[in-house]
Design an enzyme around this catalytic site. Structure first.
Site, PDB file in Angstrom:
ATOM      1  N   THR A 168       0.868  -1.176   0.000  1.00 22.96           N
ATOM      2  CA  THR A 168       0.000   0.000   0.000  1.00 22.96           C
ATOM      3  C   THR A 168       0.906   1.228   0.000  1.00 22.96           C
ATOM      4  O   THR A 168       2.034   1.151   0.471  1.00 22.96           O
ATOM      5  CB  THR A 168      -0.869  -0.031   1.278  1.00 22.96           C
ATOM      6  OG1 THR A 168      -1.858  -1.024   1.098  1.00 22.96           O
ATOM      7  CG2 THR A 168      -1.518   1.294   1.607  1.00 22.96           C
ATOM      8  N   ARG A 196     -14.876  -5.933   0.421  1.00 29.04           N
ATOM      9  CA  ARG A 196     -14.122  -5.626   1.640  1.00 29.04           C
ATOM     10  C   ARG A 196     -13.492  -4.233   1.526  1.00 29.04           C
ATOM     11  O   ARG A 196     -12.912  -3.878   0.504  1.00 29.04           O
ATOM     12  CB  ARG A 196     -13.040  -6.687   1.842  1.00 29.04           C
ATOM     13  CG  ARG A 196     -12.170  -6.472   3.076  1.00 29.04           C
ATOM     14  CD  ARG A 196     -10.878  -5.777   2.734  1.00 29.04           C
ATOM     15  NE  ARG A 196      -9.969  -5.695   3.881  1.00 29.04           N
ATOM     16  CZ  ARG A 196      -8.908  -4.920   3.923  1.00 29.04           C
ATOM     17  NH1 ARG A 196      -8.594  -4.170   2.888  1.00 29.04           N
ATOM     18  NH2 ARG A 196      -8.136  -4.881   4.978  1.00 29.04           N
ATOM     19  N   VAL A 197     -13.623  -3.450   2.579  1.00 28.17           N
ATOM     20  CA  VAL A 197     -12.982  -2.130   2.644  1.00 28.17           C
ATOM     21  C   VAL A 197     -12.049  -2.128   3.848  1.00 28.17           C
ATOM     22  O   VAL A 197     -12.424  -2.605   4.924  1.00 28.17           O
ATOM     23  CB  VAL A 197     -14.049  -1.017   2.788  1.00 28.17           C
ATOM     24  CG1 VAL A 197     -13.399   0.324   3.074  1.00 28.17           C
ATOM     25  CG2 VAL A 197     -14.901  -0.932   1.522  1.00 28.17           C
ATOM     26  N   ASP A 199      -8.796   0.025   6.186  1.00 28.35           N
ATOM     27  CA  ASP A 199      -8.674   1.243   6.991  1.00 28.35           C
ATOM     28  C   ASP A 199      -8.406   2.491   6.161  1.00 28.35           C
ATOM     29  O   ASP A 199      -8.717   3.607   6.581  1.00 28.35           O
ATOM     30  CB  ASP A 199      -7.506   1.081   7.966  1.00 28.35           C
ATOM     31  CG  ASP A 199      -6.188   0.844   7.210  1.00 28.35           C
ATOM     32  OD1 ASP A 199      -6.083  -0.197   6.530  1.00 28.35           O
ATOM     33  OD2 ASP A 199      -5.280   1.700   7.263  1.00 28.35           O
ATOM     34  N   THR A 219      -0.295   1.727   7.397  1.00 32.62           N
ATOM     35  CA  THR A 219      -0.299   0.595   6.476  1.00 32.62           C
ATOM     36  C   THR A 219      -0.226  -0.694   7.283  1.00 32.62           C
ATOM     37  O   THR A 219       0.299  -0.697   8.397  1.00 32.62           O
ATOM     38  CB  THR A 219       0.856   0.669   5.458  1.00 32.62           C
ATOM     39  OG1 THR A 219       0.873  -0.546   4.702  1.00 32.62           O
ATOM     40  CG2 THR A 219       2.212   0.849   6.126  1.00 32.62           C
ATOM     41  N   GLY A 220      -0.761  -1.771   6.727  1.00 28.61           N
ATOM     42  CA  GLY A 220      -0.788  -3.039   7.458  1.00 28.61           C
ATOM     43  C   GLY A 220      -2.177  -3.622   7.414  1.00 28.61           C
ATOM     44  O   GLY A 220      -2.997  -3.242   6.561  1.00 28.61           O
ATOM     45  N   GLY A 222      -5.698  -3.849   7.685  1.00 29.18           N
ATOM     46  CA  GLY A 222      -6.727  -2.831   7.890  1.00 29.18           C
ATOM     47  C   GLY A 222      -7.707  -3.176   8.986  1.00 29.18           C
ATOM     48  O   GLY A 222      -8.152  -2.301   9.744  1.00 29.18           O
TER      49      GLY A 222
HETATM   50  N1  ASP Z   1      -4.109  -1.194   5.172  1.00 31.22           N
HETATM   51  C1  ASP Z   1      -4.421  -1.740   3.878  1.00 31.22           C
HETATM   52  C2  ASP Z   1      -5.764  -2.427   3.939  1.00 31.22           C
HETATM   53  O1  ASP Z   1      -6.032  -3.116   4.906  1.00 31.22           O
HETATM   54  C3  ASP Z   1      -3.401  -2.706   3.375  1.00 31.22           C
HETATM   55  C4  ASP Z   1      -1.962  -2.294   3.537  1.00 31.22           C
HETATM   56  O2  ASP Z   1      -1.667  -1.295   4.149  1.00 31.22           O
HETATM   57  O3  ASP Z   1      -1.095  -2.990   2.999  1.00 31.22           O
HETATM   58  O4  ASP Z   1      -6.499  -2.333   2.997  1.00 31.22           O
END
Ligand code: ASP
Length: 301
Positions: A168, A196-197, A199, A219-220, A222
């Site tokens: 991301t 799916r949505v 964060d 990021t990570g 969500g």
């Molecule tokens: N945070 C993003 C999500 O969950 C994914 C990511 O940051 O890699 O959609």
């Protein structure tokens, strides 16, 4: 800026793309452009690169469709714009910015968000990028096929905790007038049900910016970031006078402890101090304050 937190090492091409984006963003700030515009311009470079999970390179949901999320926020006015589950656009971050400028709303979702992006002339993705990759064979058209795949995906939710999202993109910036801004753009996580949505488009979860605190881009995974309201939580600690790194570490540790997920964050304060922190093995990210050349790495421990 970040190019996602997870396990994968950053590739040389991704590192170059992040450097280019940092370079572009900083040059705009130096020319007196507001933080919001610099954040948008820098993220657009990563969305168009096809090297990250955003814009052209976005992940696909289990029905083989790319649905993207993005958000952007201005710390001076607290104006924020976001799009969720938007399809077939190259620059969801620009669609998000135009939500702040052309509408009284904060968040548009799904097909209407895609139509809005068309209406305000956000570049479409090239046709080849949006074509379905898998043949529509007999198995696919069987009425149970989708349900079976969804069930399998749900069973893999446990796996998702570890797999998380990757690649991301996001940015935070402080401009010459002392205003901060934050943005992020994503194609979601590795395995996800249609619709799916994460964060990223949720203000206070994936991004937050407030000139009385600072700017944050997460990021990570969500699902974990949403449950702890991570970006706003970091902003609140900054508002109390905490340092960027301490605020980031505190909220990331709480996220791990309370949800079992993992994430990373970039944080900038209105005095220009900043932190890049992650509880994932790696996080592709970089920074530049105009001296020397941009620093890009995939570990910031
Ligand atoms: N945070 C993003 C999500 O969950 C994914 C990511 O940051 O890699 O959609």
């Amino acid at each position: 800026m970040h190019g996602g937190a997870g396990r994968r090492p950053i590739s040389a091409k991704q590192a170059r793309s992040l450097e280019q984006a940092l370079d572009q963003g900083y040059r705009l700030l130096e020319a007196g452009v507001p933080a919001l515009e610099a954040v948008e311009a820098a993220i657009r470079i990563l969305e168009a690169s096809g090297l990250f999970n955003a814009g052209l390179g976005s992940n696909r949901q289990l029905d083989d469709v790319q649905r993207m999320d993005a958000a952007i926020m201005d710390g001076r006015t607290l104006r924020a714009g976001a799009v969720a589950s938007i399809e077939r656009v190259m620059h969801p971050i620009t669609a998000a910015r135009l939500v702040t400028e052309r509408t009284p709303h904060v968040l548009l979702v799904g097909e209407p968000a895609t139509r809005f992006a068309r209406y305000v002339d956000v570049d479409p993705l090239p046709r080849h990028a949006t074509e379905r990759r898998r043949p529509t064979g007999r198995r696919r058209s069987h009425p149970n096929a989708l349900a079976v795949r969804l069930f399998q995906a749900m069973a893999r939710q446990k796996v998702m905790r570890k797999a998380s999202g990757q690649e991301t993109v996001g940015a935070v910036a402080l401009d010459a007038s002392g205003t901060v801004a934050a943005g992020a753009s994503t194609g979601g996580v590795d395995v996800m049900l249609p619709g799916r949505v994460g964060d990223t488009p949720l203000i206070g979860c994936g991004v937050y910016a407030d000139d009385e605190a600072g700017a944050i881009s997460m990021t990570g995974l969500g699902e974990s970031i949403i449950r702890v309201g991570a970006a706003k939580e970091i902003a609140q600690l900054l508002d109390l006078g905490w340092k960027c790194s301490r605020a980031a570490d505190t909220v990331l540790n709480r996220l791990v402890r309370r949800t079992g997920g993992s994430a990373g964050t970039i944080v900038i304060s209105t005095t220009g101090s900043f932190a890049i922190r992650h509880v994932t093995p790696r996080m592709a990210a970089g920074y530049w304050d105009g001296s020397g050349s941009p620093i890009v790495r995939d570990r910031f421990h």
